[in-house]
Scaffold this active site. Structure first.
Site, PDB file in Angstrom:
ATOM      1  N   GLU A 120     -15.995 -29.327  33.734  1.00 10.78           N
ATOM      2  CA  GLU A 120     -15.259 -30.406  33.998  1.00 10.78           C
ATOM      3  C   GLU A 120     -16.182 -31.751  33.956  1.00 10.78           C
ATOM      4  O   GLU A 120     -17.469 -31.342  33.685  1.00 10.78           O
ATOM      5  CB  GLU A 120     -14.855 -30.676  35.517  1.00 10.78           C
ATOM      6  CG  GLU A 120     -13.620 -29.700  35.705  1.00 10.78           C
ATOM      7  CD  GLU A 120     -12.284 -29.903  35.077  1.00 10.78           C
ATOM      8  OE1 GLU A 120     -11.961 -31.096  34.510  1.00 10.78           O
ATOM      9  OE2 GLU A 120     -11.791 -28.665  34.766  1.00 10.78           O
ATOM     10  N   ASN A 178      -2.655 -34.566  32.040  1.00  6.07           N
ATOM     11  CA  ASN A 178      -3.125 -35.356  33.082  1.00  6.07           C
ATOM     12  C   ASN A 178      -2.924 -36.822  32.708  1.00  6.07           C
ATOM     13  O   ASN A 178      -3.756 -37.496  32.272  1.00  6.07           O
ATOM     14  CB  ASN A 178      -4.602 -35.158  33.111  1.00  6.07           C
ATOM     15  CG  ASN A 178      -5.447 -35.639  34.168  1.00  6.07           C
ATOM     16  OD1 ASN A 178      -4.834 -36.186  34.901  1.00  6.07           O
ATOM     17  ND2 ASN A 178      -6.741 -35.536  34.035  1.00  6.07           N
ATOM     18  N   ASN A 229     -10.231 -37.531  29.094  1.00  9.85           N
ATOM     19  CA  ASN A 229      -9.816 -38.380  30.310  1.00  9.85           C
ATOM     20  C   ASN A 229     -11.155 -39.213  30.816  1.00  9.85           C
ATOM     21  O   ASN A 229     -10.742 -39.921  31.600  1.00  9.85           O
ATOM     22  CB  ASN A 229      -9.193 -37.477  31.048  1.00  9.85           C
ATOM     23  CG  ASN A 229     -10.219 -36.383  31.449  1.00  9.85           C
ATOM     24  OD1 ASN A 229     -11.550 -36.563  31.443  1.00  9.85           O
ATOM     25  ND2 ASN A 229      -9.685 -35.000  31.765  1.00  9.85           N
ATOM     26  N   LYS A 239      -9.384 -30.825  22.704  1.00 13.94           N
ATOM     27  CA  LYS A 239      -8.625 -31.523  22.137  1.00 13.94           C
ATOM     28  C   LYS A 239      -9.234 -32.087  20.774  1.00 13.94           C
ATOM     29  O   LYS A 239      -8.315 -32.266  19.806  1.00 13.94           O
ATOM     30  CB  LYS A 239      -8.499 -33.047  23.086  1.00 13.94           C
ATOM     31  CG  LYS A 239      -8.263 -32.574  24.350  1.00 13.94           C
ATOM     32  CD  LYS A 239      -8.239 -34.152  25.328  1.00 13.94           C
ATOM     33  CE  LYS A 239      -7.874 -33.877  26.637  1.00 13.94           C
ATOM     34  NZ  LYS A 239      -8.628 -32.949  27.500  1.00 13.94           N
TER      35      LYS A 239
END
Length: 354
Positions: A120, A178, A229, A239
């Site tokens: 993350e 998200n 994000n 992505k």
């Protein structure tokens, strides 16, 4: 003369004894000396990695290192009976309890290393107290981690051939789950919508898309919004790589262009920072839409490379085992927070692809 004969006899006896000694230690026909091959070489025994916390409670096959990644002599296990025997304990940050009560509690064997795994971004990583000086090895998407496993990579193609993208019936697409209004990527999206239609899919827009629908949607679009994000060093996720793989030109929002160019060629994507405004970006998209030759330039890299995406979390565990085979030294991560949550770029020059 007698002295010379005695001296020569001495050398004959010495030579004979040497031959007998070699015969005792070695065997024919290979003359492989047994003394050179101990029955158990600790540096070449299988490495045991204990998966302490299943990442996001997601299990995976534990015998995949050899067949999928050509990494041998690795034993992955989730059996905690191996806690004292394991060479390393792999611990996923997102699953650590705030009070660390779900971590191994007994004394740590002297030979064992704890591996901190996190994929993350810092913005989405809770700073659990007390992790400094607890782990020995870092496993992350970051290029400066002990074990660096990016979300994807370009691999040299065996044959050189021109790539022709599939037929497109949409200009710009975006699949997002998200959804947060405060994310800067939402501001880019809303501004871009003023000038060009963006086909949006995902949980909070139309509905959840399946894996096959995901592939079909991206393949049907000329451009895909590969918007991260949050913006952090090396945080370049699937992505980007999925869009490249499925034949859409990624429009990226994330770290600086030079960071992206460490992973993929600079002419394979469009960065929002390349334009003074979103309106200018939209104008460029329409230009590429009507000028096919200019659009196809974004696929020149396909003549030389193809995309490989990381198989999380199985591949990450195998890479950890591979690292342990090659790195036996002991270390302690004293400043884990300071390193991972550092917002500075600290980037090198872009890699050369052509």
């Amino acid at each position: 003369m007698l002295r010379w004969r005695l001296w020569r006899l001495f050398w004959y006896v010495a030579l004979l004894l040497s031959v007998l000694l070699i015969a005792m230690l070695c065997y024919t026909p290979s003359f492989h000396c047994l003394t050179q091959e101990p029955l158990e070489n600790p540096r070449h025994r299988p490495v045991v990695v204990l998966i302490w916390l299943w990442p996001f409670n997601k299990t995976f096959e534990l015998d995949l290192c050899s067949s999928l990644f050509n990494i041998h002599d690795c034993i992955l296990t989730a059996d905690r009976d191996f806690t004292d025997k394991a060479d390393a304990v792999l611990i996923h940050h997102r699953d650590i309890a705030w009070d660390k009560s779900n971590l191994p509690q007994g004394p740590r064997p002297p030979h064992q290393k704890w591996i901190w795994m996190n994929f993350e971004s810092p913005s989405n990583t809770v700073q659990i107290p007390g992790l400094d000086n607890l782990f020995n090895v870092s496993l992350s998407y970051r290029t400066d981690a002990d074990i660096s496993v990016p979300y994807g990579a370009l691999v040299q193609a065996e044959d050189i051939e021109d790539f022709v993208p599939s037929k497109k019936d949409k200009l710009v697409c975006w699949i997002v789950s998200n959804y947060r209004l405060h994310h800067k990527r939402m501001q880019y999206y809303k501004e871009l919508q003023k000038y060009v239609k963006v086909h949006v899919y995902g949980d909070l827009f139309e509905r959840h898309v399946s894996k096959q629908e995901y592939k079909d949607i991206i393949s049907s679009c000329k451009f895909y919004l590969s918007f991260e994000n949050s913006v952090h060093k090396d945080y370049i996720t699937e992505k980007l790589f999925n869009a490249l793989d499925l034949g859409a030109v990624p429009i990226v929002f994330g770290p600086a262009r030079k960071n992206y160019e460490r992973f993929v060629p600079g002419d394979s994507f469009i960065h929002v920072d390349d334009f003074p405004s979103i309106r200018a970006l939209a104008k460029h998209l329409f230009l590429l839409h009507h000028r096919e030759a200019l659009y196809l330039r974004y696929f020149r890299w396909r003549r030389h490379f193809h995309v490989m995406t990381t198989f999380f979390p199985g591949e990450n565990a195998c890479r950890a085992c591979e690292y342990l085979q090659q790195n036996r030294q002991y270390q302690v991560l004293k400043d884990l927070y300071q390193w991972f949550w550092d917002t500075s770029e600290g980037l090198d020059l872009p890699l050369s692809f052509y």
